[in-house]
Design an enzyme around this catalytic site. Structure first.
Site, PDB file in Angstrom:
ATOM      1  N   LYS A   1      -8.644   2.834  -2.249  1.00 59.46           N
ATOM      2  CA  LYS A   1      -7.599   2.610  -3.254  1.00 59.46           C
ATOM      3  C   LYS A   1      -8.019   3.284  -4.543  1.00 59.46           C
ATOM      4  O   LYS A   1      -9.211   3.471  -4.799  1.00 59.46           O
ATOM      5  CB  LYS A   1      -7.424   1.105  -3.518  1.00 59.46           C
ATOM      6  CG  LYS A   1      -6.082   0.742  -4.139  1.00 59.46           C
ATOM      7  CD  LYS A   1      -5.022   0.597  -3.067  1.00 59.46           C
ATOM      8  CE  LYS A   1      -3.707   0.128  -3.616  1.00 59.46           C
ATOM      9  NZ  LYS A   1      -2.846  -0.361  -2.521  1.00 59.46           N
TER      10      LYS A   1
HETATM   11  N1  GLU Z   1       0.105   1.445  -1.413  1.00 58.83           N
HETATM   12  C1  GLU Z   1       0.586   1.042  -0.126  1.00 58.83           C
HETATM   13  C2  GLU Z   1      -0.168  -0.175   0.365  1.00 58.83           C
HETATM   14  O1  GLU Z   1      -0.700  -0.932  -0.406  1.00 58.83           O
HETATM   15  C3  GLU Z   1       0.598   2.196   0.876  1.00 58.83           C
HETATM   16  C4  GLU Z   1      -0.721   2.839   1.153  1.00 58.83           C
HETATM   17  C5  GLU Z   1      -0.626   4.100   1.999  1.00 58.83           C
HETATM   18  O2  GLU Z   1       0.450   4.449   2.451  1.00 58.83           O
HETATM   19  O3  GLU Z   1      -1.676   4.717   2.184  1.00 58.83           O
HETATM   20  O4  GLU Z   1      -0.199  -0.461   1.535  1.00 58.83           O
END
Ligand code: GLU
Length: 428
Positions: free
Chosen positions: A118
């Site tokens: 993240k």
């Molecule tokens: N930000 C989204 C989540 O928390 C998507 C992450 C992604 O598609 O890599 O799942």
């Protein structure tokens, strides 16, 4: 410096408050169910690597300002890092660590071949012009270039980031590489190798998982009441799908206020209002109510689709929902989780409820590698199948051990991650 060799860094302390503390508590709960694999559990309590970057940009008036950015790899045992990038004024390292860890669990729970990562920048993007936003995004991408790549770590949208930001990230990475690399980010515009269905995928998944719960609890979606916190890419889409299926979206809350309409709001009209004004406040098709009253509304489904820690010890006792579907990441504190469990409220945890987004991100990444693109129908069929299978497996584990769906999802996910960890072994 640690004061004593046995002293632990504050972020590894299970009493540490905030999202990372919540994650550590969740891991502790699952450990008794991991059998011999529990000897590897410490792996999950330490992010693999953390990068903190300075992001300086020139503002339009010529002054230079600095933002703090992060990219965290929580665990890469099952594949490259995968997870979004968040732009928000409250972003902290603890939060990004927890969000990366929840991505490890989420990717394993729905069995897509990724580890967890993240990123984020502490910034209120509403304070920036479009040009400033682009410069910040590009500088951040250059700074995290050390970690990202189609085979190593693939960012995606999260809170306050979108297709345009992904396009800038993809372009910056590609220009630095000297070649176009579409697979470095997902959630891109369709014209750049994005996938059909990706925009709605998280809300779509929330709706599918709600349907699975409804089937098992004997709730009819037609006429069911729904309340939603957050009307962005997750809450807005989920609300529309519920309304299209015959449910009544009776209350919506966002950072601008809370609205209520006992007969159900027109979700498309509300979306148009939010697109033009930036929030739900002032919507004519509903009455304004106090923010705090939102939590006590009687409803079949409550969908927290905003930020972490929204359902906590202060409001959990008042919640009158049959099912909480976690569209956001980490919206329920551990204490609140226990209160809801004791009161018989079913919680569909974030790590499966909102996994539709990363599942279609996986499809996008696969399509980019093969440069062969699928129809929206194919994508939604595959998405539904993955989501339903994950729900069924996790529901079975929860029944077998008489545990919550969250703990069951963690059992399934941690087992997959730690099995990979074990067979890979330690090197060097
Ligand atoms: N930000 C989204 C989540 O928390 C998507 C992450 C992604 O598609 O890599 O799942």
């Amino acid at each position: 410096m640690l004061e004593h060799p046995s002293a632990i860094p504050s972020y590894l302390d299970p009493n540490h408050l905030g999202p990372w503390g919540t994650f550590l508590q969740q891991v502790d709960r699952v450990t008794p169910y991991l059998g011999p694999l529990s000897r590897w559990v410490e792996t999950l309590k330490r992010p693999k690597r953390i990068l903190i970057v300075d992001v300086p940009i020139a503002l339009d008036d010529g002054t230079v300002t600095h933002f703090e950015g992060y990219r965290v790899h929580h665990n890469l045992s099952r594949g490259p890092g995968k997870g979004g990038v968040r732009f928000h004024q409250d972003v902290t390292l603890s939060e990004v660590m927890a969000l990366a860890a929840w991505m490890s669990i989420k990717n394993a729970a729905v069995n897509v071949p990724y580890g967890g990562a993240k990123g984020g920048i502490r910034v209120d993007p509403r304070d920036l012009t479009l040009g400033e936003l682009e410069r910040m995004t590009r500088r951040y991408t250059s700074e995290i270039n050390l970690l990202i790549g189609p085979q190593t770590d693939i960012p995606a949208p999260d809170v306050n980031t979108n297709e345009q930001i992904m396009a800038w990230m993809m372009d910056t990475y590609s220009m630095n590489q000297g070649k176009t690399a579409t697979g470095v980010v997902t959630g891109k515009p369709i014209s750049l190798g994005g996938s059909l269905g990706r925009h709605d995928a998280t809300g779509h998944g929330v709706f599918v998982m709600s349907g699975e719960a409804a089937l098992r609890l004997g709730i009819d979606i037609v006429g069911a009441r729904v309340i939603v916190q957050g009307f962005g890419n997750v809450g807005g889409v989920a609300a529309r799908l519920f309304a299209d299926a015959g449910a009544k979206v009776i209350a919506v809350q966002d950072h601008t206020g809370t609205i209520f309409a006992g007969g159900g709001v027109d979700t498309r009209a509300l979306q148009a209002h939010v697109d033009s004004t930036g929030g739900v406040a002032g919507f004519h098709g509903a009455e304004a109510i106090a923010n705090d009253a939102f939590w006590g509304i009687e409803t079949e489904f409550l969908i927290p689709a905003a930020l972490e820690g929204q359902i906590n010890e202060h409001n959990a006792q008042r919640i009158r929902a049959k099912v909480v579907v976690e569209g956001a990441n980490g919206p329920t504190t551990t204490g609140a989780d226990d209160i809801l469990h004791d009161r018989g409220v079913l919680v569909i945890p974030d790590v499966i409820a909102n996994a539709g987004g990363v599942t279609v991100s996986y499809f996008e990444w696969v399509q980019d590698f093969s440069s062969f693109f699928w129809s929206e129908e194919e994508i939604n069929q595959r998405l539904d199948r993955i989501m339903r299978e994950a729900f069924t497996v996790i529901w079975g584990v929860a029944e077998e051990h008489k545990i919550s769906l969250r703990t069951a999802a963690f059992v399934v996910a941690c087992t997959r991650i730690l099995r990979a960890r074990e067979v890979r072994g330690l090197y060097p």
